[in-house]
Design a protein around this motif. Structure first.
Motif, PDB file in Angstrom:
ATOM      1  N   THR A 330       0.839  -1.198   0.000  1.00 20.14           N
ATOM      2  CA  THR A 330       0.000   0.000   0.000  1.00 20.14           C
ATOM      3  C   THR A 330       0.880   1.257   0.000  1.00 20.14           C
ATOM      4  O   THR A 330       0.574   2.236  -0.678  1.00 20.14           O
ATOM      5  CB  THR A 330      -0.950   0.025   1.211  1.00 20.14           C
ATOM      6  OG1 THR A 330      -1.663  -1.213   1.243  1.00 20.14           O
ATOM      7  CG2 THR A 330      -1.942   1.173   1.107  1.00 20.14           C
ATOM      8  N   ALA A 332       3.743   1.566  -1.392  1.00 22.77           N
ATOM      9  CA  ALA A 332       4.215   1.733  -2.770  1.00 22.77           C
ATOM     10  C   ALA A 332       3.107   2.312  -3.644  1.00 22.77           C
ATOM     11  O   ALA A 332       3.347   3.235  -4.447  1.00 22.77           O
ATOM     12  CB  ALA A 332       4.689   0.391  -3.326  1.00 22.77           C
ATOM     13  N   VAL A 333       1.891   1.799  -3.471  1.00 21.12           N
ATOM     14  CA  VAL A 333       0.759   2.296  -4.262  1.00 21.12           C
ATOM     15  C   VAL A 333       0.534   3.786  -4.000  1.00 21.12           C
ATOM     16  O   VAL A 333       0.290   4.566  -4.921  1.00 21.12           O
ATOM     17  CB  VAL A 333      -0.520   1.474  -3.955  1.00 21.12           C
ATOM     18  CG1 VAL A 333      -1.747   2.121  -4.585  1.00 21.12           C
ATOM     19  CG2 VAL A 333      -0.361   0.043  -4.448  1.00 21.12           C
ATOM     20  N   LEU A 334       0.668   4.170  -2.731  1.00 21.28           N
ATOM     21  CA  LEU A 334       0.484   5.589  -2.386  1.00 21.28           C
ATOM     22  C   LEU A 334       1.592   6.456  -2.992  1.00 21.28           C
ATOM     23  O   LEU A 334       1.353   7.592  -3.404  1.00 21.28           O
ATOM     24  CB  LEU A 334       0.432   5.765  -0.862  1.00 21.28           C
ATOM     25  CG  LEU A 334      -0.874   5.276  -0.205  1.00 21.28           C
ATOM     26  CD1 LEU A 334      -0.725   5.226   1.309  1.00 21.28           C
ATOM     27  CD2 LEU A 334      -2.039   6.191  -0.592  1.00 21.28           C
ATOM     28  N   ILE A 336       3.174   5.786  -5.778  1.00 14.48           N
ATOM     29  CA  ILE A 336       2.856   5.870  -7.210  1.00 14.48           C
ATOM     30  C   ILE A 336       1.784   6.946  -7.436  1.00 14.48           C
ATOM     31  O   ILE A 336       1.892   7.766  -8.343  1.00 14.48           O
ATOM     32  CB  ILE A 336       2.359   4.495  -7.736  1.00 14.48           C
ATOM     33  CG1 ILE A 336       3.528   3.506  -7.766  1.00 14.48           C
ATOM     34  CG2 ILE A 336       1.717   4.619  -9.115  1.00 14.48           C
ATOM     35  CD1 ILE A 336       3.113   2.061  -7.944  1.00 14.48           C
TER      36      ILE A 336
ATOM     37  N   LEU B 223       8.769   1.139  -8.193  1.00 12.93           N
ATOM     38  CA  LEU B 223       8.231   1.256  -6.836  1.00 12.93           C
ATOM     39  C   LEU B 223       7.462   0.003  -6.429  1.00 12.93           C
ATOM     40  O   LEU B 223       7.275  -0.276  -5.261  1.00 12.93           O
ATOM     41  CB  LEU B 223       7.275   2.460  -6.764  1.00 12.93           C
ATOM     42  CG  LEU B 223       7.919   3.842  -6.891  1.00 12.93           C
ATOM     43  CD1 LEU B 223       6.856   4.910  -7.075  1.00 12.93           C
ATOM     44  CD2 LEU B 223       8.759   4.155  -5.662  1.00 12.93           C
ATOM     45  N   LEU B 224       7.000  -0.711  -7.436  1.00 10.04           N
ATOM     46  CA  LEU B 224       6.093  -1.811  -7.152  1.00 10.04           C
ATOM     47  C   LEU B 224       6.506  -2.991  -8.013  1.00 10.04           C
ATOM     48  O   LEU B 224       6.702  -2.841  -9.206  1.00 10.04           O
ATOM     49  CB  LEU B 224       4.671  -1.366  -7.540  1.00 10.04           C
ATOM     50  CG  LEU B 224       3.506  -2.258  -7.182  1.00 10.04           C
ATOM     51  CD1 LEU B 224       3.327  -2.290  -5.670  1.00 10.04           C
ATOM     52  CD2 LEU B 224       2.240  -1.727  -7.853  1.00 10.04           C
ATOM     53  N   VAL B 228      -1.181  -6.271  -6.925  1.00 15.37           N
ATOM     54  CA  VAL B 228      -1.711  -5.733  -5.691  1.00 15.37           C
ATOM     55  C   VAL B 228      -3.244  -5.813  -5.733  1.00 15.37           C
ATOM     56  O   VAL B 228      -3.851  -5.535  -6.764  1.00 15.37           O
ATOM     57  CB  VAL B 228      -1.210  -4.285  -5.451  1.00 15.37           C
ATOM     58  CG1 VAL B 228      -1.421  -3.413  -6.670  1.00 15.37           C
ATOM     59  CG2 VAL B 228      -1.841  -3.668  -4.232  1.00 15.37           C
ATOM     60  N   GLU B 232      -6.017  -5.458  -0.171  1.00 20.59           N
ATOM     61  CA  GLU B 232      -4.754  -5.074   0.445  1.00 20.59           C
ATOM     62  C   GLU B 232      -4.652  -3.549   0.573  1.00 20.59           C
ATOM     63  O   GLU B 232      -4.252  -3.009   1.602  1.00 20.59           O
ATOM     64  CB  GLU B 232      -3.632  -5.615  -0.434  1.00 20.59           C
ATOM     65  CG  GLU B 232      -2.305  -5.802   0.240  1.00 20.59           C
ATOM     66  CD  GLU B 232      -1.293  -6.429  -0.715  1.00 20.59           C
ATOM     67  OE1 GLU B 232      -1.688  -6.858  -1.830  1.00 20.59           O
ATOM     68  OE2 GLU B 232      -0.108  -6.471  -0.343  1.00 20.59           O
ATOM     69  N   ILE B 233      -5.039  -2.870  -0.513  1.00 17.15           N
ATOM     70  CA  ILE B 233      -4.985  -1.400  -0.495  1.00 17.15           C
ATOM     71  C   ILE B 233      -5.930  -0.857   0.576  1.00 17.15           C
ATOM     72  O   ILE B 233      -5.569   0.027   1.356  1.00 17.15           O
ATOM     73  CB  ILE B 233      -5.366  -0.829  -1.883  1.00 17.15           C
ATOM     74  CG1 ILE B 233      -4.296  -1.202  -2.929  1.00 17.15           C
ATOM     75  CG2 ILE B 233      -5.523   0.693  -1.825  1.00 17.15           C
ATOM     76  CD1 ILE B 233      -4.643  -0.805  -4.346  1.00 17.15           C
ATOM     77  N   GLY B 236      -4.505  -1.194   4.033  1.00 16.31           N
ATOM     78  CA  GLY B 236      -3.432  -0.223   4.248  1.00 16.31           C
ATOM     79  C   GLY B 236      -3.982   1.181   4.491  1.00 16.31           C
ATOM     80  O   GLY B 236      -3.521   1.891   5.384  1.00 16.31           O
ATOM     81  N   LEU B 252      -6.885   3.882  -6.817  1.00 16.20           N
ATOM     82  CA  LEU B 252      -5.483   3.561  -6.534  1.00 16.20           C
ATOM     83  C   LEU B 252      -5.082   2.255  -7.229  1.00 16.20           C
ATOM     84  O   LEU B 252      -3.986   2.137  -7.778  1.00 16.20           O
ATOM     85  CB  LEU B 252      -5.250   3.447  -5.019  1.00 16.20           C
ATOM     86  CG  LEU B 252      -5.236   4.760  -4.235  1.00 16.20           C
ATOM     87  CD1 LEU B 252      -5.058   4.484  -2.741  1.00 16.20           C
ATOM     88  CD2 LEU B 252      -4.112   5.677  -4.723  1.00 16.20           C
ATOM     89  N   ALA B 256      -2.154   1.837  -9.931  1.00 15.31           N
ATOM     90  CA  ALA B 256      -1.082   0.860  -9.756  1.00 15.31           C
ATOM     91  C   ALA B 256      -1.012  -0.087 -10.950  1.00 15.31           C
ATOM     92  O   ALA B 256       0.078  -0.442 -11.414  1.00 15.31           O
ATOM     93  CB  ALA B 256      -1.286   0.071  -8.466  1.00 15.31           C
ATOM     94  N   TYR B 259       0.574   1.636 -13.803  1.00 13.40           N
ATOM     95  CA  TYR B 259       1.999   1.755 -13.500  1.00 13.40           C
ATOM     96  C   TYR B 259       2.739   0.468 -13.869  1.00 13.40           C
ATOM     97  O   TYR B 259       3.816   0.503 -14.463  1.00 13.40           O
ATOM     98  CB  TYR B 259       2.175   2.073 -12.012  1.00 13.40           C
ATOM     99  CG  TYR B 259       3.618   2.186 -11.573  1.00 13.40           C
ATOM    100  CD1 TYR B 259       4.303   3.382 -11.699  1.00 13.40           C
ATOM    101  CD2 TYR B 259       4.292   1.080 -11.058  1.00 13.40           C
ATOM    102  CE1 TYR B 259       5.620   3.485 -11.322  1.00 13.40           C
ATOM    103  CE2 TYR B 259       5.623   1.171 -10.676  1.00 13.40           C
ATOM    104  CZ  TYR B 259       6.279   2.373 -10.805  1.00 13.40           C
ATOM    105  OH  TYR B 259       7.591   2.473 -10.435  1.00 13.40           O
TER     106      TYR B 259
END
Lengths: 390, 310
Positions: A330, A332-334, A336, B223-224, B228, B232-233, B236, B252, B256, B259
């Motif tokens: 999460t 990392a997602v934030l 991004i 970054l990733l 995902v 999970e998001i 978090g 989000l 992702a 990305y």
């Protein structure tokens, strides 16, 4: 906090003020017969031109798109595999509405050759083609590409074969060269230098010694010394044998210039939300206005969008830091999201520069695609995005 | 330095000039397209046709810049080689300079590259024939035109078979094909620039022009790595006390996903570039755009990757 409030609303980098550009209204307007796409290199100009042409064709117009040096994959996406300077039908276009799509790549040398052939007898044409100066000029003359694009446009328009001609302008150092082509040529033709060079050939001599009479002797000597006698004599012969053709060239260039100012033409600027591209677009908008060319709008390509507008950069980054250990994904997602949002804000600022300078120019923002266009389906999607302007 | 339009060619040229000037060296960065891109990059007033100091390099070196103007270069050339000062001006008044550079684009390129050659081979008057510049960086035309631009002999051979123009262009050509020269290609990890990089590298090599490095601009650290899930998001976001509504979570996840698609494409493109077999350098994307301090950080990045003046 005011910046926070402002950024909370920014989900895309499209500037807020300008009216929306309705590309369908342009490509479906029967009184508009020419659409010229211009802008800096590397902003998706050719793709935009091709996508508009496809959209017009599938809406029922007999359309041809004139491209200049398209990227290989884009050319392939339209079934263009060879550069043969003639419109070729694009396969797999939906023609149920009665339209059709042809595409062609400009071959400037061949276009130049065609013009020569059309205006001189075969013997004289052969003489011109054999001249080393013609060979150099027709393939590399500064402005030849721009001029030949104009020439080709006027040829296509003259046939009445097409409802709509979509033109992709050359990727010039300065895109303005496209407009300058006729004057450039006229200046060249009216130039004193050219008339001087014509003298010896017209009187039968092949040398430039005649240049060196009276007040021109110093200049003539300098010119000969720098360029060499052989070169000058080539130019001289070339220019005199092309003299008759040049007159026609210039008239047509001027006529095309006037067509570009007419109601039947629509200029579209193409840019990306990057400083160079926006600077070029702003300059171009001013130039079009100065030349009385009808600017219909700005296509802003590769606009990024945020899909989670509730989260600001600061909140996302702050949370990412606190989540690093327990919820790394999460976090990392934030990050991004924060980077994307920052990018959107930066793009927005850049795009706003154009909107401030030209608040009344309608705008269509096209979202950034993950991958380049490879086929007609991709091109169709770009066209739909262009029409679905916001 | 060449590259497709929009890849940051001028920026990288500036950064390279800075990096090569480090520790007391002196470099010249030259612009030939009349865009004043260097002045904007270095945040200075428009450059005249004159070498100007525009930056101090890390460790006390000096970067000078020059914007070459074709007409001025021709007059310069007339003066230098023919002592034709007055006649040169007369030619200009007659429109001959415009004429000559218009009708003979090869001549134009000979003049522009000729100016670069002059700077490269210039020696200081004092001392034992030390070169005036440790390196000269040319912000050259983009990939689509670079081969034609640098291949001056071929262009002029069509026009001038003998004479000073031929001699001059042969001199330029020899320098451009010597180990003194490297043509670097700037690209982004995007399809069209990568394609053009491959095309230009092949074209340059085919003409015997030495390709130097492929410089990948605007790279970002991944970054990733894996997939995902929305669950999970959501977990978090809740843990961090952020809004975890459906729009935000789905948004989000979509960001992702885009990305990761982008990352996969970049990795494929990076492989394609590696396959070209040239030295590869990478420069990071500067999140706040390019300003002067950003330019220095790009120069530092080049230095860290082993870029030094010969």
């Amino acid at each position: 906090m005011s910046t926070e409030e402002k950024t909370e609303g920014a989900v895309s980098s499209r500037p807020v003020g300008p009216p929306t550009l309705d590309v369908d209204a342009i490509v479906n307007d029967p009184s508009i017969r020419i659409v010229v796409c211009c802008g800096a290199g590397g902003v998706g100009k050719t793709t935009t031109a091709a996508a508009l042409a496809l959209r017009a064709a599938e809406a029922g117009r007999r359309t041809v798109v004139l491209t200049i040096d398209p990227a290989r994959r884009l050319a392939q996406s339209m079934g263009l595999t060879e550069l043969d300077n003639a419109p070729r039908p694009v396969p797999d276009v939906d023609t149920s509405a009665g339209g059709e799509l042809y595409a062609m790549m400009l071959d400037m040398k061949r276009t130049f050759d065609e013009v020569v052939l059309a205006h001189t007898d075969p013997a004289k044409a052969a003489e011109i083609f054999a001249n080393p100066f013609y060979q150099a000029m027709s393939s590399t003359f500064a402005g030849t590409q721009e001029y030949m694009a104009m020439e080709k446009l006027s040829q296509l328009r003259a046939t009445d074969r097409w409802d709509l001609i979509v033109v992709d302008t050359p990727p010039s150092r300065s895109a303005l060269d496209f407009l300058d082509a006729p004057q450039h040529l006229a200046k060249f033709l009216d130039g004193r230098m050219l008339r001087l060079l014509l003298v010896p050939a017209r009187t039968g001599g092949r040398s430039v010694l005649r240049l060196m009479t009276a007040s021109f002797s110093l200049v003539g000597r300098a010119f000969t010394k720098v360029l060499g006698t052989e070169l000058i004599s080539d130019v001289s012969t070339f220019v005199s044998s092309l003299d008759s053709t040049f007159g026609g060239f210039r008239q047509r260039a001027e006529r095309t210039y006037r067509v570009l100012q007419a109601r039947e033409t629509a200029f579209l600027l193409v840019a990306a939300p990057e400083p160079d591209a926006i600077r070029e677009a702003t300059y171009f908008a001013e130039r079009l206005a100065a030349d009385h060319m009808p600017l219909h709008g700005l296509v802003l390509n590769r606009v990024h969008e945020v899909a989670a507008p509730a989260l600001s950069v600061e909140r996302s980054l702050g949370a990412a830091e606190s989540l690093d250990d327990d919820a790394a994904t999460t976090a990392a997602v934030l990050r991004i999201h924060a980077a994307l949002r920052r990018r959107v804000e930066r793009e927005r600022q850049v795009a706003d520069r154009f909107a401030h300078a030209h608040p009344s120019v309608p705008l269509s923002a096209v979202p950034a695609l993950a991958e380049d266009v490879h086929d007609l389906t991709g091109l169709r999607a770009v066209g739909a995005a262009l029409a679905d302007a916001h | 330095m060449t590259g497709k339009g929009g890849t940051g060619k001028t920026t990288v040229a500036g950064a390279l000039a800075l990096a090569l000037a480090a520790d007391g060296r002196r470099t010249l960065v030259v612009e030939v397209e009349g865009r004043q891109g260097l002045a904007q990059l270095f945040d200075t007033p428009p450059l005249p046709y004159q070498e100007r100091r525009i930056a101090v390099a890390p460790g006390g070196g000096e970067v000078r810049a020059l914007a070459v103007d074709v007409e001025e270069a021709l007059l310069d050339y007339l003066d230098m080689f023919y002592r034709l000062g007055g006649a040169g001006r007369a030619l200009q008044r007659l429109g001959a300079v415009d004429f000559a550079t218009t009708i003979a684009p090869g001549l134009r390129d000979v003049l522009l590259t000729g100016k670069v050659k002059e700077a490269v081979t210039r020696t200081t008057r004092t001392g034992d024939r030390t070169r005036a510049y440790d390196a000269v960086v040319l912000d050259a035309p983009p990939t689509g035109r670079i081969a034609r631009f640098l291949n001056v002999t071929a262009e002029t051979a069509k026009l001038a078979k003998v004479g000073p123009i031929k001699t001059q262009s042969e001199g330029v050509s020899a320098i451009l094909r010597s180990p003194m020269t490297a043509v670097h290609v700037v690209t982004l990890l995007e399809e069209m620039p990568v394609q053009e990089t491959a095309d230009a590298a092949a074209e340059l090599a085919g003409l015997g022009l030495p390709v130097g490095a492929v410089i990948v601009n605007g790279t970002r650290p991944p970054l990733l790595s894996g997939r995902v899930t929305q669950a999970e998001i959501r977990r978090g976001l809740v843990a961090a006390g952020l809004p975890a509504d459906r729009t935000t979570v789905a948004g989000l996840a979509a960001e992702a996903g885009a990305y990761r698609t982008r990352l996969a494409l970049e990795s494929r493109l990076r492989d394609e570039l590696t396959g070209l077999g040239h030295l590869m350098l990478e420069l990071p994307l500067l999140p706040d755009g390019i300003d002067l301090s950003g330019l220095y950080s790009l120069a530092a990045s080049l230095t860290k990757q082993g870029v030094v003046a010969p």
